[in-house]
Design an enzyme around this catalytic site. Structure first.
Site, PDB file in Angstrom:
ATOM      1  CE1 TYR A  25      -3.343   2.821  -0.058  1.00  0.00           C
ATOM      2  CE2 TYR A  25      -2.060   3.104   2.563  1.00  0.00           C
ATOM      3  CZ  TYR A  25      -3.538   4.062   1.704  1.00  0.00           C
ATOM      4  OH  TYR A  25      -4.201   4.406   1.834  1.00  0.00           O
ATOM      5  N   PRO A  78       0.995  13.776   4.975  1.00  0.00           N
ATOM      6  CG  PRO A  78      -0.780  14.801   3.881  1.00  0.00           C
ATOM      7  CD  PRO A  78       1.153  14.769   4.032  1.00  0.00           C
ATOM      8  CE1 TYR A 130      -7.207  13.180  -0.247  1.00  0.00           C
ATOM      9  CE2 TYR A 130      -7.153  11.849   1.600  1.00  0.00           C
ATOM     10  CZ  TYR A 130      -6.273  12.047   1.003  1.00  0.00           C
ATOM     11  OH  TYR A 130      -5.265  11.552   0.573  1.00  0.00           O
ATOM     12  CE  LYS A 252       0.349  15.798   0.000  1.00  0.00           C
ATOM     13  NZ  LYS A 252      -0.545  14.857  -0.605  1.00  0.00           N
ATOM     14  CG  HIS A 276      -1.839  11.651  -4.104  1.00  0.00           C
ATOM     15  ND1 HIS A 276      -2.843  12.267  -3.139  1.00  0.00           N
ATOM     16  CD2 HIS A 276      -2.103  10.856  -2.784  1.00  0.00           C
ATOM     17  CE1 HIS A 276      -3.068  12.024  -2.026  1.00  0.00           C
ATOM     18  NE2 HIS A 276      -2.881  11.047  -2.104  1.00  0.00           N
ATOM     19  CB  ILE A 310      12.384  13.537  -1.047  1.00  0.00           C
ATOM     20  CG1 ILE A 310      11.979  14.820  -1.759  1.00  0.00           C
ATOM     21  CG2 ILE A 310      12.535  14.320  -0.111  1.00  0.00           C
ATOM     22  CD1 ILE A 310      12.175  16.485  -1.184  1.00  0.00           C
ATOM     23  N   GLY A 330       7.345  10.722   3.109  1.00  0.00           N
ATOM     24  CA  GLY A 330       6.386  10.221   2.808  1.00  0.00           C
ATOM     25  C   GLY A 330       7.042   8.491   3.014  1.00  0.00           C
TER      26      GLY A 330
END
Ligand code: HOC
Length: 378
Positions: A25, A78, A130, A252, A276, A310, A330
């Protein structure tokens, strides 16, 4: 295994510790994963200028993001279902970020709730929103983020509908999830993960279950989630959310110059150049390749951040050099979390800080505020 030296090694360790469906995931992109890969590989194509005989004794990575002090220009992005990489994952990551002096951003789609994270931190964290079709629920989330004293709202704009990630579909990680004996086996072969998970009660979407209308269990949650992303989200809605929130706002998911111009007109405090993590529009350009054009178009009107691809301090430096005031990681922190819990998140941050510091020095710069396009080789 020896202590991981870079994010690649942390990733390898996480893969051995986290059940496949949850590792995948975090590790997946949409469709062919071309954009997901480009986010990383386009960084490799940018080359740095090596400089010598510059006094490098006193160096500083400290700066600000939206006016808030950070020990280096890196925030935790996030990320959904973080508490499935490791039990209580959002709480652990928030604590690691706080100790490190960088922002932690809690996702709407987190396992630990806003209140859970607030209960184990002492400084404000950021909350990602969201805009769901149930606007009462959105108002409830904003009120809870205010009550928790979150110091920025990160409003995601690039998920009006969910991109298709083949790994998730193959793994049965869909709405509703399809649990099979294969999943039980995947978990059974990750005993440490299971042990930690058995110790916590936090195994569902903490911001949603018990808060959204008629969502009380996994099955009601799945159908609710499937229909809640708002395909009609508009710039007017952004203005409404800005008004409702009344605090620092970060938009974002901007990857286009025209959208960046619209975003700059909203009066938000910053935009995040992002696709994303390559999880939405496969075939879109990488974040880093779009950064210079967006900086040239609106860099004098709004603060610009970058997320996507990154994996090292060198990447952070390149993004800063091309005009970002801050960056987000992330997957690197998720790998750390999956590999070693809170210590792994700290390690991911330490790895990136060390790489950033050494790279900055070898480029002949001593302060993050000195980094500009000058460090990039033609
Ligand atoms: C089942 C809900 O940001 C991601 C997240 C949000 C997705 C929500 C999925 O995975 O990209």
């Amino acid at each position: 295994m020896a202590k991981p030296l870079d994010i690649r090694e942390l990733k390898a360790l996480a893969k051995r510790r986290v059940p496949k469906m949850f590792f995948d995931y975090a590790d997946s992109g949409a469709w062919t994963e071309g954009t997901y890969r480009a986010n990383e590989t386009d960084f490799h194509d940018i080359k740095l200028r090596q400089r010598v005989l510059v006094d490098m004794t006193r160096r500083s990575l400290a700066t600000t993001m939206i006016g808030q002090p950070v020990s280096m220009p890196v925030a935790l992005a996030p990320t959904g279902l973080t508490g499935m990489q490791h039990a209580d994952g959002e709480m652990l990551a928030a604590q690691a970020a706080e100790a490190f002096g960088v922002p932690f951003t809690l996702s709407t789609m987190s396992i630990c709730s806003i209140e859970d994270v607030a209960s184990v931190t002492t400084k404000p964290f950021w909350f990602q929103l969201y805009v769901m079709r149930d606007r009462d629920f959105v108002k409830n989330l904003i009120d809870r983020a205010k009550a928790a004293k979150c110091s920025a709202l990160v409003l995601t704009l690039d998920l009006q509908i969910l991109g298709q990630r083949h790994k998730d579909l193959r793994n049965g990680l869909s709405a509703p999830p399809k649990f099979t004996p294969k999943h039980i086996w995947q978990m059974a072969t990750r005993p440490l993960w299971c042990l930690e998970m058995l110790k916590t009660q936090r195994r569902s979407f903490g911001n949603i279950v018990g808060h959204a209308k008629n969502v009380s269990d996994l099955s009601s949650l799945s159908s609710w989630t499937a229909e809640q992303f708002d395909p009609q989200l508009s710039w007017e809605n952004v203005a409404e959310i800005k008004e409702m929130w009344g605090g620092p706002l970060i938009l974002k998911g901007i990857l286009d110059v025209e959208d960046a111009k619209m975003a700059a007109r909203t009066g938000a405090d910053a935009i995040i150049v992002s696709n994303h993590g390559g999880r939405q529009l496969d075939g879109a350009r990488s974040s880093i390749s779009m950064l210079p054009r967006i900086v040239d178009a609106v860099g004098d009107q709004i603060e610009i951040h970058l997320d996507g691809g990154i994996r090292s301090g060198q990447d952070v430096l390149k993004a800063i050099a091309l005009g970002a005031k801050g960056t987000y990681i992330g997957r690197p922190f998720l790998y750390g979390l999956g590999a070693m819990g809170k210590d792994g998140v700290t390690l991911a941050l330490e790895i990136i800080r060390k790489e950033l510091d050494i790279t900055m020095a070898l480029c002949g710069k001593r302060d993050i505020s000195d980094i500009d396009r000058d460090v990039i080789s033609d």
